[in-house]
Scaffold this active site. Structure first.
Site, mmCIF file in Angstrom:
data_model
loop_
_atom_site.group_PDB
_atom_site.id
_atom_site.type_symbol
_atom_site.label_atom_id
_atom_site.label_comp_id
_atom_site.label_asym_id
_atom_site.label_seq_id
_atom_site.Cartn_x
_atom_site.Cartn_y
_atom_site.Cartn_z
ATOM 1 N N VAL A 1 78.970 6.472 -1.531
ATOM 2 C CA VAL A 1 78.061 5.825 -0.535
ATOM 3 C C VAL A 1 76.877 5.707 -1.365
ATOM 4 C CG1 VAL A 1 79.091 7.000 1.421
ATOM 5 C CG2 VAL A 1 77.083 8.093 0.282
ATOM 6 N N SER A 2 76.418 4.229 -1.068
ATOM 7 C CA SER A 2 75.175 3.905 -1.706
ATOM 8 C C SER A 2 74.020 4.624 -0.687
ATOM 9 C CB SER A 2 75.054 2.434 -1.851
ATOM 10 O OG SER A 2 74.988 1.987 -0.274
ATOM 11 N N THR A 3 72.705 4.374 -1.369
ATOM 12 C CA THR A 3 71.719 4.754 -0.195
ATOM 13 C C THR A 3 71.679 3.999 1.063
ATOM 14 O OG1 THR A 3 70.322 5.275 -2.264
ATOM 15 C CG2 THR A 3 69.307 5.067 -0.127
ATOM 16 N N ASP B 1 74.285 2.741 2.336
ATOM 17 C CA ASP B 1 75.652 2.955 3.204
ATOM 18 C C ASP B 1 75.252 4.394 4.034
ATOM 19 O OD1 ASP B 1 77.048 1.034 2.461
ATOM 20 O OD2 ASP B 1 77.496 1.899 0.591
#
Length: 282
Positions: A15-17, A19
């Site tokens: 996950v990105s920040t 997401d």
């Protein structure tokens, strides 16, 4: 009859920040769902690889994906399972490079949400098509972020997260840090007198000044302060100044004068500035 080899699965989640704030993309949810998928098929989970708060732009900045590739090369599993291709990679070039490697190592790629499997010819074709759209999505997102940042700059909102002389003021502005502002003013005043970055840095060290994170003053850190329009009330985006809504530490005339001296001194010593100097029109 020879017993069929059981599937050994490497689960990859990311996950990105951004997401992390979106429902349906949490790491815990991805892990739980993918482990259940393996359990339902009686597949063995070899290892979980999880990149947390990391963009899917490239492989270089994803340590867990690099570890997965190293284990794949050593044939430690024969299936890689991920939530969606956008979790795995959004670069078409990276996707095709990895697909070639996994084919060579006889490892299948399976996307849980997109229902394709590279152990089949149709699956390999589908993953290529989806990869093109995943990269398009990333590029469109990048354009939206750029447009949003430019809009912030045009509205006078801050375009930096941390800067010597200021503290953050809410989401959009800056407030002067009185202690650090003394150092900023010293740099401008001292450079106007000495016209030499090395001498200013040496004097700053002698007086005990330190950077925002405790760094010892050097010529290049002094130059970074001197060439930043934020100190005269202007934010920047892509090298263009925009009037900010924060209080300046120095006036525009002083800032512009320093830029002219920096440019002139660079020509005199035969070392023109590699960084474009920004002057402010009034």
């Amino acid at each position: 009859m020879q017993k069929k080899e059981n599937k050994r699965v490497a689960i990859y989640i990311r996950v990105s920040t951004l997401d992390q704030a979106e429902e349906g993309y949490s790491l815990d949810m991805q892990e739980h769902t993918l482990r259940k998928w393996c359990s339902d098929r009686k597949y063995d989970v070899y290892e979980l690889y999880a990149d947390r708060g990391i963009s899917g732009k490239d492989i270089e900045h994803r340590p867990e994906l690099r570890r997965l590739l190293n284990d794949a090369k050593n044939r430690k599993f024969n299936v890689v399972l991920f939530w969606a291709l956008s979790r795995f990679t959004r670069s078409v070039a990276d996707l095709y490079t990895m697909m070639e490697k996994f084919q060579k190592w006889e490892i299948a790629l399976i996307s849980y949400t997109e229902s394709f499997d590279t152990s089949t010819s149709m699956g390999r074709a589908m993953i290529g098509i989806v990869g093109v759209f995943a990269q398009l999505e990333r590029e469109l997102t990048s354009e939206r972020v750029k447009a949003n940042m430019e809009e912030r700059a045009m509205q006078g909102k801050r375009t930096c997260n941390e800067i010597m002389g200021y503290d953050k003021k809410g989401k959009d502005s800056l407030k002067i840090n009185d202690t650090e502002a003394v150092y900023v003013r010293f740099c401008f005043d001292e450079y106007l007198k000495r016209k030499n970055l090395l001498e200013v840095a040496a004097e700053a060290r002698k007086r005990g000044f330190r950077g925002k994170r405790g760094g010892i003053p050097q010529a290049y850190t002094i130059e970074t302060i001197l060439t930043c329009p934020v100190y005269c009330g202007y934010n920047t985006f892509h090298g263009k100044p925009y009037k900010g809504n924060h209080e300046p530490i120095i006036d525009v005339a002083t800032y512009n004068k320093v830029q002219r001296i920096l440019y002139r001194q660079g020509k005199i010593v035969g070392a023109p500035r590699t960084k474009k100097l920004i002057t402010i029109s009034q």
